[in-house]
Each structure stands twice: as structure tokens, then as C-alpha cells.
Motif scaffolding. Sequence first.
Motif, PDB file in Angstrom:
ATOM      1  N   LEU A   7      39.687  38.088  41.752  1.00 18.56           N
ATOM      2  CA  LEU A   7      38.612  37.578  40.900  1.00 18.56           C
ATOM      3  C   LEU A   7      37.299  37.967  41.557  1.00 18.56           C
ATOM      4  O   LEU A   7      36.927  37.432  42.607  1.00 18.56           O
ATOM      5  CB  LEU A   7      38.699  36.063  40.766  1.00 18.56           C
ATOM      6  CG  LEU A   7      39.995  35.495  40.171  1.00 18.56           C
ATOM      7  CD1 LEU A   7      39.932  33.978  40.139  1.00 18.56           C
ATOM      8  CD2 LEU A   7      40.232  36.040  38.782  1.00 18.56           C
ATOM      9  N   GLY A   9      33.160  38.738  41.543  1.00 20.82           N
ATOM     10  CA  GLY A   9      31.851  38.506  40.948  1.00 20.82           C
ATOM     11  C   GLY A   9      31.044  39.784  40.917  1.00 20.82           C
ATOM     12  O   GLY A   9      30.861  40.435  41.946  1.00 20.82           O
ATOM     13  N   ARG A  85      39.738  41.200  38.145  1.00 19.66           N
ATOM     14  CA  ARG A  85      39.126  40.416  37.069  1.00 19.66           C
ATOM     15  C   ARG A  85      37.641  40.388  37.362  1.00 19.66           C
ATOM     16  O   ARG A  85      37.161  39.670  38.241  1.00 19.66           O
ATOM     17  CB  ARG A  85      39.719  39.002  37.069  1.00 19.66           C
ATOM     18  CG  ARG A  85      39.037  38.054  36.078  1.00 19.66           C
ATOM     19  CD  ARG A  85      39.296  38.481  34.641  1.00 19.66           C
ATOM     20  NE  ARG A  85      38.833  37.454  33.711  1.00 19.66           N
ATOM     21  CZ  ARG A  85      37.773  37.582  32.931  1.00 19.66           C
ATOM     22  NH1 ARG A  85      37.041  38.701  32.985  1.00 19.66           N
ATOM     23  NH2 ARG A  85      37.440  36.630  32.093  1.00 19.66           N
ATOM     24  N   LYS A  87      33.880  39.595  36.694  1.00 23.87           N
ATOM     25  CA  LYS A  87      33.140  38.565  35.978  1.00 23.87           C
ATOM     26  C   LYS A  87      31.670  38.622  36.365  1.00 23.87           C
ATOM     27  O   LYS A  87      31.332  38.854  37.525  1.00 23.87           O
ATOM     28  CB  LYS A  87      33.709  37.183  36.323  1.00 23.87           C
ATOM     29  CG  LYS A  87      35.211  37.059  36.069  1.00 23.87           C
ATOM     30  CD  LYS A  87      35.761  35.748  36.541  1.00 23.87           C
ATOM     31  CE  LYS A  87      35.402  34.620  35.623  1.00 23.87           C
ATOM     32  NZ  LYS A  87      36.055  34.692  34.319  1.00 23.87           N
ATOM     33  N   ASP A  90      29.000  34.903  39.622  1.00 22.62           N
ATOM     34  CA  ASP A  90      30.043  34.462  40.557  1.00 22.62           C
ATOM     35  C   ASP A  90      31.203  33.873  39.769  1.00 22.62           C
ATOM     36  O   ASP A  90      30.976  33.127  38.805  1.00 22.62           O
ATOM     37  CB  ASP A  90      29.476  33.425  41.514  1.00 22.62           C
ATOM     38  CG  ASP A  90      30.524  32.914  42.495  1.00 22.62           C
ATOM     39  OD1 ASP A  90      30.649  33.507  43.572  1.00 22.62           O
ATOM     40  OD2 ASP A  90      31.226  31.939  42.159  1.00 22.62           O
ATOM     41  N   PRO A  91      32.452  34.184  40.143  1.00 19.82           N
ATOM     42  CA  PRO A  91      33.604  33.720  39.353  1.00 19.82           C
ATOM     43  C   PRO A  91      33.703  32.202  39.212  1.00 19.82           C
ATOM     44  O   PRO A  91      34.248  31.709  38.234  1.00 19.82           O
ATOM     45  CB  PRO A  91      34.809  34.263  40.138  1.00 19.82           C
ATOM     46  CG  PRO A  91      34.289  35.422  40.905  1.00 19.82           C
ATOM     47  CD  PRO A  91      32.869  35.056  41.251  1.00 19.82           C
ATOM     48  N   GLY A  95      32.078  30.290  35.299  1.00 18.56           N
ATOM     49  CA  GLY A  95      32.721  31.507  34.823  1.00 18.56           C
ATOM     50  C   GLY A  95      34.184  31.341  34.491  1.00 18.56           C
ATOM     51  O   GLY A  95      34.868  32.310  34.188  1.00 18.56           O
ATOM     52  N   GLY A  97      36.502  31.024  36.345  1.00 13.55           N
ATOM     53  CA  GLY A  97      37.340  31.673  37.335  1.00 13.55           C
ATOM     54  C   GLY A  97      38.346  30.728  37.961  1.00 13.55           C
ATOM     55  O   GLY A  97      39.478  31.113  38.265  1.00 13.55           O
ATOM     56  N   VAL A 113      39.715  35.460  45.647  1.00 18.78           N
ATOM     57  CA  VAL A 113      38.387  35.344  45.037  1.00 18.78           C
ATOM     58  C   VAL A 113      37.365  36.043  45.909  1.00 18.78           C
ATOM     59  O   VAL A 113      37.295  35.815  47.116  1.00 18.78           O
ATOM     60  CB  VAL A 113      37.990  33.871  44.854  1.00 18.78           C
ATOM     61  CG1 VAL A 113      36.579  33.767  44.261  1.00 18.78           C
ATOM     62  CG2 VAL A 113      38.980  33.162  43.952  1.00 18.78           C
TER      63      VAL A 113
END
Length: 247
Positions: A7, A9, A85, A87, A90-91, A95, A97, A113
Motif C-alpha cells: 500500500l 502513498g 496499491r 493511493k 498517504d494510505p 484513504g 488503506g 504499508v
Amino acid sequence: MNGKVWLVGAGPGDPGLMTVKGLACLRNAQAVVYDRLVNPVLLEEAPPACEFHDVGKEANCHPIPQPQINQILIDCARRGLRVVRLKGGDPFVFGRGSEEAQALREAGIACEVIPGITSAIGGLAAAGIPVTHRDHASSFHVVTGHLRAGNQPQEWHKLAALPGTLVVLMGMAQLREICAALIDGGKPALTPSAVVMHASTPLQQVVSAPLARLADASEAAGFHAPALIVVGKVVSLREVLAFDGPK
């Protein structure tokens, strides 16, 4: 064997504000699942053979529901792929996440992350607005203006009483109501305020006004989402700190 999901950002909009670690993951990805606010330039960093899944959402328009996004991540990983992923911001800052990470954990998929620069800080900095300043704000508060259906609305009267800087994400559709509620809660009508649209990108625009006139100024300038709302004395520093000169 299952693959893994990162994940990542992507930052507030400027592709140069993505982290080194996030960029390294993107360059090694076999599948990228990305949001609407991700700068398209970043997608060019993925390998030529990479597969792409556009799962972008807009206000009141979610063509791919969140459970389906979760399943795309799971399915790609179960095919043994390295999945990024991607995004905006920031996830874990509004978001979803964390919801995706939960779904991956429940499915037995490895997940990592990689934080990104949230627009609540980086986007405002690009507009010459610091979230804190020793003379003006020793704290800042980041809230969403768009809550899940069925949840209680933001308690703007309580937020109005907090010291420091208030940053509202996803609040443009309710800008006028937010400003009025903050004033009703005791926030002075002359509090310096601003809206930053397309923060940190070449399309960035900023409008500043006292809180009581912010909605009118934003509408007159034709502002719309995606944009940040910021309320606090630090907004007055924009005249000195804006990268593109005094405004």
C-alpha cells in the motif's frame, strides 16, 4: 505461492514528492491498482509488462465499490504477483488503506504499508501555508468533511473551539455549511482561511479570505474538488512563504 501487496502513498500530486521507497516498489510491480488522484506520470514508472487496474472514485460516484477493490488486490496477489496499491497522499489518511490492509490480512495475503506525504501537510506547504508556526499555531487538526453514510456528522462547534490550524479534506461540497458551523461554534469570522485546489501540481490555485467570506471567494473563483480547506492564523503567512511569490 501468494504474492504480496504494498500500500503505497503517492503524495499530494507532484510526482517528485513520492518517497524513494514507494518509487522503488512501483518500478518492481507486476500489477498496479491506482486511484483517481494519483498523478498519471507515476504510472509510467511501472515496468512495461505491468498490468493496471483503475479503481478511481469521485464524490458520489464509486464505479468500483470498495469490496470489489479489496477483491482485486486479493486476486492479483493470489496469482503470485507483486501488487502496488497506489493511493493519493498517504494510505492511512482518509484513504481507506487500513480497510484494505484488514481485508488482505483476513485473506492471508502479505501486505506492507509505505507512507506518503499527505496533502494536509505537503499540499498546504506547496501553497506557502505551514500547518504550524511558533507564533501562530502549536497544533493542527485534520478532519474529513465527508463521513460514511449513517455516521454522525462532524461536531464543528467542538472543532471551532480547538486552538491551532484546522485542515478539512473532502469538504468542498459542504464548504459554506462548514464555514457557517465553525463561526456558530465560536471561531472568529475574520479568521484567516484558504482553499487550495490541485495542491502541489502545475494546476494549483489558492484563494484566501476571512472565514466568513471563504465560501463566496471560492465560488467566485470557480473552485471545486479536489481541494483543501484550511482555517487558522498560519494562512496569513502565505504572503511571505508562497513559492510563486506574494498573493
